[in-house]
Design an enzyme around this catalytic site. Sequence first.
Site, PDB file in Angstrom:
ATOM      1  N   SER A 158     -14.252  25.598  70.248  1.00  0.00           N
ATOM      2  CA  SER A 158     -13.679  25.212  71.550  1.00  0.00           C
ATOM      3  C   SER A 158     -13.939  23.778  71.956  1.00  0.00           C
ATOM      4  O   SER A 158     -13.259  23.232  72.814  1.00  0.00           O
ATOM      5  CB  SER A 158     -14.228  26.139  72.638  1.00  0.00           C
ATOM      6  OG  SER A 158     -15.615  25.909  72.810  1.00  0.00           O
ATOM      7  N   SER A 203     -28.277  21.333  60.207  1.00  0.00           N
ATOM      8  CA  SER A 203     -28.716  20.127  60.920  1.00  0.00           C
ATOM      9  C   SER A 203     -29.823  19.439  60.143  1.00  0.00           C
ATOM     10  O   SER A 203     -30.567  20.096  59.386  1.00  0.00           O
ATOM     11  CB  SER A 203     -29.255  20.519  62.300  1.00  0.00           C
ATOM     12  OG  SER A 203     -29.909  19.423  62.902  1.00  0.00           O
ATOM     13  N   TYR A 219     -34.810  25.988  67.331  1.00  0.00           N
ATOM     14  CA  TYR A 219     -33.512  25.532  66.806  1.00  0.00           C
ATOM     15  C   TYR A 219     -33.663  25.124  65.332  1.00  0.00           C
ATOM     16  O   TYR A 219     -32.866  25.536  64.481  1.00  0.00           O
ATOM     17  CB  TYR A 219     -33.028  24.365  67.663  1.00  0.00           C
ATOM     18  CG  TYR A 219     -31.752  23.700  67.190  1.00  0.00           C
ATOM     19  CD1 TYR A 219     -30.510  24.205  67.548  1.00  0.00           C
ATOM     20  CD2 TYR A 219     -31.803  22.553  66.402  1.00  0.00           C
ATOM     21  CE1 TYR A 219     -29.336  23.576  67.124  1.00  0.00           C
ATOM     22  CE2 TYR A 219     -30.636  21.923  65.972  1.00  0.00           C
ATOM     23  CZ  TYR A 219     -29.409  22.432  66.337  1.00  0.00           C
ATOM     24  OH  TYR A 219     -28.250  21.818  65.912  1.00  0.00           O
TER      25      TYR A 219
HETATM   26  N1  LIG Z   1     -24.672  17.600  68.381  1.00  0.00           N
HETATM   27  C1  LIG Z   1     -25.541  17.277  67.458  1.00  0.00           C
HETATM   28  O1  LIG Z   1     -26.218  16.240  67.533  1.00  0.00           O
HETATM   29  C2  LIG Z   1     -25.697  18.153  66.236  1.00  0.00           C
HETATM   30  C3  LIG Z   1     -26.453  17.664  65.162  1.00  0.00           C
HETATM   31  C4  LIG Z   1     -26.594  18.441  64.022  1.00  0.00           C
HETATM   32  C5  LIG Z   1     -25.981  19.662  63.952  1.00  0.00           C
HETATM   33  N2  LIG Z   1     -25.259  20.125  65.010  1.00  0.00           N
HETATM   34  C6  LIG Z   1     -24.618  21.429  64.856  1.00  0.00           C
HETATM   35  O2  LIG Z   1     -23.210  21.239  64.905  1.00  0.00           O
HETATM   36  C7  LIG Z   1     -22.599  22.431  65.419  1.00  0.00           C
HETATM   37  C8  LIG Z   1     -21.699  22.071  66.579  1.00  0.00           C
HETATM   38  O3  LIG Z   1     -22.481  21.475  67.590  1.00  0.00           O
HETATM   39  P1  LIG Z   1     -21.856  20.630  68.791  1.00  0.00           P
HETATM   40  O4  LIG Z   1     -22.760  19.489  69.012  1.00  0.00           O
HETATM   41  O5  LIG Z   1     -20.412  20.419  68.553  1.00  0.00           O
HETATM   42  O6  LIG Z   1     -22.130  21.678  69.988  1.00  0.00           O
HETATM   43  P2  LIG Z   1     -21.329  22.012  71.331  1.00  0.00           P
HETATM   44  O7  LIG Z   1     -20.476  20.885  71.756  1.00  0.00           O
HETATM   45  O8  LIG Z   1     -22.361  22.546  72.255  1.00  0.00           O
HETATM   46  O9  LIG Z   1     -20.366  23.208  70.845  1.00  0.00           O
HETATM   47  C9  LIG Z   1     -20.904  24.446  70.464  1.00  0.00           C
HETATM   48  C10 LIG Z   1     -19.754  25.415  70.237  1.00  0.00           C
HETATM   49  O10 LIG Z   1     -20.322  26.698  69.939  1.00  0.00           O
HETATM   50  C11 LIG Z   1     -19.827  27.628  70.907  1.00  0.00           C
HETATM   51  N3  LIG Z   1     -20.826  28.660  71.156  1.00  0.00           N
HETATM   52  C12 LIG Z   1     -22.098  28.514  71.597  1.00  0.00           C
HETATM   53  N4  LIG Z   1     -22.671  29.712  71.750  1.00  0.00           N
HETATM   54  C13 LIG Z   1     -21.737  30.642  71.389  1.00  0.00           C
HETATM   55  C14 LIG Z   1     -21.720  32.057  71.364  1.00  0.00           C
HETATM   56  N5  LIG Z   1     -22.782  32.805  71.737  1.00  0.00           N
HETATM   57  N6  LIG Z   1     -20.593  32.685  70.931  1.00  0.00           N
HETATM   58  C15 LIG Z   1     -19.503  31.963  70.556  1.00  0.00           C
HETATM   59  N7  LIG Z   1     -19.458  30.612  70.565  1.00  0.00           N
HETATM   60  C16 LIG Z   1     -20.568  29.981  70.999  1.00  0.00           C
HETATM   61  C17 LIG Z   1     -19.510  26.793  72.146  1.00  0.00           C
HETATM   62  O11 LIG Z   1     -18.572  27.398  73.022  1.00  0.00           O
HETATM   63  P3  LIG Z   1     -19.043  28.359  74.266  1.00  0.00           P
HETATM   64  O12 LIG Z   1     -20.230  27.729  74.877  1.00  0.00           O
HETATM   65  O13 LIG Z   1     -17.843  28.434  75.158  1.00  0.00           O
HETATM   66  O14 LIG Z   1     -19.338  29.682  73.643  1.00  0.00           O
HETATM   67  C18 LIG Z   1     -18.889  25.586  71.469  1.00  0.00           C
HETATM   68  O15 LIG Z   1     -17.564  25.875  71.067  1.00  0.00           O
HETATM   69  C19 LIG Z   1     -23.740  23.367  65.795  1.00  0.00           C
HETATM   70  O16 LIG Z   1     -23.974  24.276  64.733  1.00  0.00           O
HETATM   71  C20 LIG Z   1     -24.916  22.428  65.938  1.00  0.00           C
HETATM   72  O17 LIG Z   1     -26.136  23.093  65.739  1.00  0.00           O
HETATM   73  C21 LIG Z   1     -25.099  19.397  66.151  1.00  0.00           C
END
Ligand SMILES: NC(=O)c1ccc[n+]([C@@H]2O[C@H](COP(=O)([O-])OP(=O)(O)OC[C@H]3O[C@@H](n4cnc5c(N)ncnc54)[C@H](OP(=O)(O)O)[C@@H]3O)[C@@H](O)[C@H]2O)c1
Length: 251
Positions: free
Chosen positions: A22, A148, A161
């Site tokens: 999303s 990550s 995490y």
């Molecule tokens: N941002 C960073 O710096 C970073 C770095 C390394 C790895 N990552 C990884 O990259 C991936 C994406 O992260 P992002 O930064 O894009 O995060 P984000 O913007 O917070 O997006 C997270 C997504 O997961 C969904 N989500 C969370 N809980 C959920 C649940 N219980 N059921 C269904 N959907 C759920 C959220 O939608 P809803 O809340 O509406 O459910 C959203 O679509 C994750 O696996 C994260 O750990 C992120």
Amino acid sequence: MSDPTIPTPVPPSSVVLVSGGSRGLGLAIATDLLDSGLKVAAFARTVTPELAKLADAHPERTHVGSVDVTDLAAAQAFVRSAEERLGPIDGLVNNAAVGQDSLHVHTATADIGRIIETNLTAPLQLTRLAVRRMLAQGRRGRIVNITSICAQRGFPGLVAYSATKGGMDAATRSLARELGGRVLVNAVAPGFFASEMSAVLGQTQLDQIVRRTPTGQLTEPEEVVPVVRLLLRDQTTINGQVIVVDGAASI
Ligand SMILES: NC(=O)c1ccc[n+]([C@@H]2O[C@H](COP(=O)([O-])OP(=O)(O)OC[C@H]3O[C@@H](n4cnc5c(N)ncnc54)[C@H](OP(=O)(O)O)[C@@H]3O)[C@@H](O)[C@H]2O)c1
């Protein structure tokens, strides 16, 4: 005659399930896969206007829904409806996750449980569901787990995490072995990038991450997306690997 010593390549995916599609990286992945001609089933707890707009732009090739990944029955129902609409799912991106911003000593038991359930238990269950369907239908497939650099380097405030991401890296390797090449299983481990999840980081932390990164900048989702696409749709034997995309911040 084909050489029996060369394994039959696992065909690229054509229908990909993206959890957490999303916003943030998940939305970027879903957009890119659609742009490259694949069909995409994407869900999150809330369907954002951006995801709804993407679905409207590709009505024949998308299926979106509001599903909590920790609700196995809802995930099963979503997969069934996605397959009825798009065809059998042969690719899965485990992207949905929740972040953390609390020192371990201050993290409530319920919060540790929620992080583990969302980031580790739920993707393992979704993977089992997808793999069972692929194998029952005699199909091959591809799985990409978004993990990550926290799984490889220490970061204060991210203990639970990091444990879940390390767990998914380990599961990636064992599942790749278990599936014997019928499904290719890999992980992509991004460095920190700007998103709702990382918005909790303060400027001091961001400056420190940038200083520790040889390329001198945060990771961009645009750098991560092509790697995910390659693992899903290119002819490859890459299997059981964790591919780090972080500008060498973690080395
Ligand atoms: N941002 C960073 O710096 C970073 C770095 C390394 C790895 N990552 C990884 O990259 C991936 C994406 O992260 P992002 O930064 O894009 O995060 P984000 O913007 O917070 O997006 C997270 C997504 O997961 C969904 N989500 C969370 N809980 C959920 C649940 N219980 N059921 C269904 N959907 C759920 C959220 O939608 P809803 O809340 O509406 O459910 C959203 O679509 C994750 O696996 C994260 O750990 C992120």
